[in-house]
Write a protein that holds these residues in place. Sequence first.
Motif, PDB file in Angstrom:
ATOM      1  N   MET A   1       0.857  -1.200   0.000  1.00  0.00           N
ATOM      2  CA  MET A   1       0.000   0.000   0.000  1.00  0.00           C
ATOM      3  C   MET A   1       0.884   1.238   0.000  1.00  0.00           C
ATOM      4  SD  MET A   1      -2.895   1.159   2.751  1.00  0.00           S
ATOM      5  CE  MET A   1      -3.842   2.649   2.454  1.00  0.00           C
ATOM      6  N   SER A   2       0.595   2.194  -0.874  1.00  0.00           N
ATOM      7  CA  SER A   2       1.366   3.430  -0.935  1.00  0.00           C
ATOM      8  C   SER A   2       0.481   4.614  -0.592  1.00  0.00           C
ATOM      9  CB  SER A   2       1.954   3.640  -2.341  1.00  0.00           C
ATOM     10  OG  SER A   2       2.877   2.625  -2.658  1.00  0.00           O
ATOM     11  N   VAL A   3       1.079   5.570   0.089  1.00  0.00           N
ATOM     12  CA  VAL A   3       0.405   6.838   0.364  1.00  0.00           C
ATOM     13  C   VAL A   3       1.325   7.910  -0.165  1.00  0.00           C
ATOM     14  CG1 VAL A   3      -0.546   8.361   2.109  1.00  0.00           C
ATOM     15  CG2 VAL A   3      -0.708   5.893   2.414  1.00  0.00           C
ATOM     16  N   LYS A   4       1.045   8.424  -1.313  1.00  0.00           N
ATOM     17  CA  LYS A   4       1.934   9.376  -1.969  1.00  0.00           C
ATOM     18  C   LYS A   4       1.708  10.777  -1.420  1.00  0.00           C
ATOM     19  CE  LYS A   4       3.537   6.310  -4.922  1.00  0.00           C
ATOM     20  NZ  LYS A   4       3.075   6.291  -6.305  1.00  0.00           N
ATOM     21  N   SER A   5       2.805  11.503  -1.252  1.00  0.00           N
ATOM     22  CA  SER A   5       2.695  12.908  -0.868  1.00  0.00           C
ATOM     23  C   SER A   5       2.529  13.740  -2.120  1.00  0.00           C
ATOM     24  CB  SER A   5       3.953  13.344  -0.115  1.00  0.00           C
ATOM     25  OG  SER A   5       5.006  13.546  -1.015  1.00  0.00           O
ATOM     26  N   SER A   6       2.331  15.059  -1.948  1.00  0.00           N
ATOM     27  CA  SER A   6       2.185  15.955  -3.086  1.00  0.00           C
ATOM     28  C   SER A   6       3.516  16.222  -3.764  1.00  0.00           C
ATOM     29  CB  SER A   6       1.555  17.281  -2.626  1.00  0.00           C
ATOM     30  OG  SER A   6       2.351  17.883  -1.622  1.00  0.00           O
ATOM     31  N   ASN A   7       4.617  15.816  -3.148  1.00  0.00           N
ATOM     32  CA  ASN A   7       5.937  16.013  -3.727  1.00  0.00           C
ATOM     33  C   ASN A   7       6.176  14.961  -4.795  1.00  0.00           C
ATOM     34  OD1 ASN A   7       8.670  16.184  -4.343  1.00  0.00           O
ATOM     35  ND2 ASN A   7       9.247  16.656  -2.220  1.00  0.00           N
ATOM     36  N   PRO A   8       6.358  15.348  -6.081  1.00  0.00           N
ATOM     37  CA  PRO A   8       6.507  14.365  -7.146  1.00  0.00           C
ATOM     38  C   PRO A   8       7.762  13.537  -7.021  1.00  0.00           C
ATOM     39  CG  PRO A   8       6.986  16.579  -7.958  1.00  0.00           C
ATOM     40  CD  PRO A   8       6.422  16.731  -6.580  1.00  0.00           C
ATOM     41  N   ASN A   9       8.746  13.995  -6.246  1.00  0.00           N
ATOM     42  CA  ASN A   9       9.984  13.240  -6.088  1.00  0.00           C
ATOM     43  C   ASN A   9       9.832  12.083  -5.104  1.00  0.00           C
ATOM     44  OD1 ASN A   9      11.470  14.905  -7.853  1.00  0.00           O
ATOM     45  ND2 ASN A   9      11.726  16.417  -6.222  1.00  0.00           N
ATOM     46  N   GLN A  10       8.744  12.087  -4.327  1.00  0.00           N
ATOM     47  CA  GLN A  10       8.526  11.035  -3.336  1.00  0.00           C
ATOM     48  C   GLN A  10       7.662   9.955  -3.976  1.00  0.00           C
ATOM     49  OE1 GLN A  10       6.931  13.520  -0.211  1.00  0.00           O
ATOM     50  NE2 GLN A  10       8.831  13.433   0.913  1.00  0.00           N
ATOM     51  N   ASN A  12       8.848   6.372  -4.532  1.00  0.00           N
ATOM     52  CA  ASN A  12       9.282   4.986  -4.455  1.00  0.00           C
ATOM     53  C   ASN A  12       9.126   4.466  -3.039  1.00  0.00           C
ATOM     54  OD1 ASN A  12      11.980   5.171  -2.918  1.00  0.00           O
ATOM     55  ND2 ASN A  12      12.215   6.726  -4.520  1.00  0.00           N
ATOM     56  N   ILE A  13       9.274   3.169  -2.905  1.00  0.00           N
ATOM     57  CA  ILE A  13       8.974   2.550  -1.615  1.00  0.00           C
ATOM     58  C   ILE A  13       9.998   2.885  -0.540  1.00  0.00           C
ATOM     59  CG2 ILE A  13       7.729   0.652  -2.702  1.00  0.00           C
ATOM     60  CD1 ILE A  13      10.190  -1.102  -2.234  1.00  0.00           C
ATOM     61  N   PHE A  14      11.104   3.520  -0.908  1.00  0.00           N
ATOM     62  CA  PHE A  14      12.124   3.832   0.078  1.00  0.00           C
ATOM     63  C   PHE A  14      12.088   5.287   0.553  1.00  0.00           C
ATOM     64  CE2 PHE A  14      14.123   0.211  -2.229  1.00  0.00           C
ATOM     65  CZ  PHE A  14      14.124  -0.671  -1.171  1.00  0.00           C
ATOM     66  N   ASP A  15      11.065   6.038   0.155  1.00  0.00           N
ATOM     67  CA  ASP A  15      11.019   7.445   0.545  1.00  0.00           C
ATOM     68  C   ASP A  15      10.195   7.688   1.803  1.00  0.00           C
ATOM     69  OD1 ASP A  15       8.399   7.192  -0.306  1.00  0.00           O
ATOM     70  OD2 ASP A  15       8.617   8.502  -2.055  1.00  0.00           O
ATOM     71  N   GLY A  16       9.653   6.605   2.389  1.00  0.00           N
ATOM     72  CA  GLY A  16       8.896   6.745   3.621  1.00  0.00           C
ATOM     73  C   GLY A  16       7.406   6.879   3.430  1.00  0.00           C
ATOM     74  N   TRP A  17       6.954   6.965   2.168  1.00  0.00           N
ATOM     75  CA  TRP A  17       5.537   7.183   1.909  1.00  0.00           C
ATOM     76  C   TRP A  17       4.838   5.924   1.397  1.00  0.00           C
ATOM     77  CZ3 TRP A  17       3.436  11.451   3.797  1.00  0.00           C
ATOM     78  CH2 TRP A  17       4.279  12.538   4.058  1.00  0.00           C
ATOM     79  N   SER A  18       5.378   4.785   1.719  1.00  0.00           N
ATOM     80  CA  SER A  18       4.783   3.523   1.302  1.00  0.00           C
ATOM     81  C   SER A  18       4.913   2.496   2.421  1.00  0.00           C
ATOM     82  CB  SER A  18       5.477   3.006   0.034  1.00  0.00           C
ATOM     83  OG  SER A  18       5.045   1.693  -0.282  1.00  0.00           O
TER      84      SER A  18
END
Length: 283
Positions: A1-10, A12-18
């Motif tokens: 499950m991913s929860v994407k932020s509004s930042n387009p650079n975030q 992938n699964i290693f950015d903390g938003w998944s």
Amino acid sequence: MSVKSSNPNQANIFDGWSLEGRDPAVIAALLPLGEWLYRHYFTVTTDGWHHLPTDGSMLIVGSHNGGLLVPDTLMFMVDWFRNFGTERPVYGLMHPNVWMLPIYSQLTVKFGAVMAHPKMARAALRQGAAVLVYPGGAQDLWRLHKERHSIHFAGRKGFIKLALREKVPIIPAISKGAHDTLIVLADYYKELKQLHDWGMPWPFGFDPMVFPVYLGLPWGLAIGPLPNIPLPVPIHTRICAPIEFERYGRAAALDRDYVDACYEKVCTQMQGELDTLVAEHKR
């Protein structure tokens, strides 16, 4: 499950938003090292695990200790995997500053670290997972050695609102010993912030929130929130009985006075539990 932020650079699964980066195979591969540290380096004592439900979502609230490597948190994770295996998910909320260290943060993601944001906590809880949160953050990690037996959440109450909205129990996790793995003598953050307000840039380009002076390995005397090698001090962790509140739901979470009362209840009960644990070791 991913929860994407509004930042387009975030993205992938290693950015903390998944929630998808957690890797039981990696956990199993590194668990023998954790077991060795648990048994031979920190000689951990633990109790109270019967207080944790065998399934379902919960909010485990801890007090941070011991500098950047947070040895009591690491030993809690070893205990979790020993009790429940590597497949049962537990996610830890990690401060945004840590994501500036890509190699370290990618490893922590494999163990279940996610961005310290309400969206990620809600997503994990709604998936039936346990969420581990340390409200005191950096101020708790680097509190003075003379305050090592104090619960210090720095007035942060987001975890209370989360528990009320999601209708999950708060289960306290306390420890003794981890804050003796280094000796924090002072914190000069106020002075550093004053210099920043006068025009000096932040060290390494970000607000460290604390600026401790401490004794520890390998530096001897260190200035700033530098990573350290924890001293081999015995650690005792304890899982306490769940804390329940009278009201739950959105209305309860929006009631400021009620949130304040719930926060005081958690702090008071956790401090009492920690006082008891410390007293037991003095006998």
